[in-house]
Write a protein that holds these residues in place. Structure first.
Motif, PDB file in Angstrom:
ATOM      1  N   SER A 287      -5.638   2.445  10.144  1.00 57.04           N
ATOM      2  CA  SER A 287      -5.729   2.940   8.777  1.00 57.04           C
ATOM      3  C   SER A 287      -7.045   2.537   8.114  1.00 57.04           C
ATOM      4  O   SER A 287      -7.455   1.369   8.164  1.00 57.04           O
ATOM      5  CB  SER A 287      -4.556   2.391   7.952  1.00 57.04           C
ATOM      6  OG  SER A 287      -4.717   2.700   6.581  1.00 57.04           O
TER       7      SER A 287
ATOM      8  N   SER B 227      -4.625   0.535  -0.096  1.00 58.38           N
ATOM      9  CA  SER B 227      -4.114   1.907  -0.196  1.00 58.38           C
ATOM     10  C   SER B 227      -3.837   2.347  -1.629  1.00 58.38           C
ATOM     11  O   SER B 227      -3.878   3.544  -1.935  1.00 58.38           O
ATOM     12  CB  SER B 227      -2.855   2.069   0.653  1.00 58.38           C
ATOM     13  OG  SER B 227      -1.846   1.161   0.252  1.00 58.38           O
TER      14      SER B 227
ATOM     15  N   ASP C 159      -4.607  -4.725   2.202  1.00 56.08           N
ATOM     16  CA  ASP C 159      -4.222  -3.317   2.057  1.00 56.08           C
ATOM     17  C   ASP C 159      -4.827  -2.782   0.764  1.00 56.08           C
ATOM     18  O   ASP C 159      -4.492  -3.253  -0.327  1.00 56.08           O
ATOM     19  CB  ASP C 159      -2.696  -3.215   2.034  1.00 56.08           C
ATOM     20  CG  ASP C 159      -2.200  -1.779   1.907  1.00 56.08           C
ATOM     21  OD1 ASP C 159      -3.027  -0.856   1.823  1.00 56.08           O
ATOM     22  OD2 ASP C 159      -0.965  -1.588   1.880  1.00 56.08           O
TER      23      ASP C 159
ATOM     24  N   SER D  81      -7.548   2.347   5.035  1.00 55.92           N
ATOM     25  CA  SER D  81      -7.293   1.623   3.792  1.00 55.92           C
ATOM     26  C   SER D  81      -6.896   0.170   4.046  1.00 55.92           C
ATOM     27  O   SER D  81      -6.572  -0.563   3.111  1.00 55.92           O
ATOM     28  CB  SER D  81      -6.197   2.322   2.984  1.00 55.92           C
ATOM     29  OG  SER D  81      -4.958   2.296   3.672  1.00 55.92           O
TER      30      SER D  81
END
Length: 204
Positions: free
Chosen positions: A87, A110, A108, A89
């Motif tokens: 990912s 996100s 994280d 993010s």
């Protein structure tokens, strides 16, 4: 933390057989601490995760978190875990010492304007030596290097007894308390039966 929970009533609430329950404390930091960064001790480095092999990641995840009932990533399929590891993010780092990975840090990003400290932990052989303070300092620097207005984390009663105080001393302020109920990962085989002896194992 996305707020999709309901309020439980005052008093005792029964937990389904084969499940575990913990009290979760959510903490946040609204501005970067003014204190100077704490350097990692000589011989320790924080290195970005370069391998995305799910089995290798799970091995480190267990090594760091089994005693504290870390289980979320162990229950993911290979496909889902690989998606997490790739990912854009997320930033995942290994604490490296003497040719071995001895810790894990995951940030994280996100949610726009926010950084979550999703995981931070060290293996038992390097705890209690002040390394955690330096790793947290590095994680804080990495979080605030991005355009965020909030850095947050949650800890629970399964974690190390000093975890909550450690986060508060690191500059986080508690803002919410929740109860989390999950199937016991030791009964499903995701963690060994002897993991987390401080959490009684109750047969389903």
């Amino acid at each position: 933390m996305k707020d999709n929970a309901h309020t439980i009533p005052a008093g005792y609430s029964s937990i389904a057989p084969g499940h575990i329950a913990s009290v979760v404390t959510c903490l946040e930091m609204r501005e970067k601490p003014a204190s100077a960064p704490v350097p990692l001790p000589e011989g320790f480095t924080l290195q970005p995760l370069t391998h995305h092999d799910p089995d290798a990641y799970r091995s480190l995840f267990r090594k760091v978190g089994a005693d504290w009932l870390w289980f979320s990533r162990l229950m993911m399929s290979d496909e889902t875990l690989i998606s997490v590891l790739h990912s854009s993010s997320r930033e995942i780092y290994c604490v490296h010492h003497n040719g071995q990975d001895v810790g894990l840090v995951e940030l994280d990003f996100s949610e726009p304007g926010e950084a979550e400290l999703a995981f931070l932990g060290l293996t038992q052989d390097v705890t209690g030596k002040g390394i955690g303070r330096a790793v947290m300092s590095a994680a804080t620097e990495l979080a605030w290097a991005k355009p965020v207005q909030r850095f947050w984390v949650h800890t629970c009663t399964f974690d190390h007894p000093s975890a909550l105080g450690f986060y508060i001393r690191s500059g986080f302020t508690p803002y919410a308390r929740r109860v989390e109920v999950q199937a016991d990962p030791r009964l499903s085989g995701h963690l060994p039966l002897e993991a987390a002896p401080h959490v009684p194992l109750l047969s389903a």
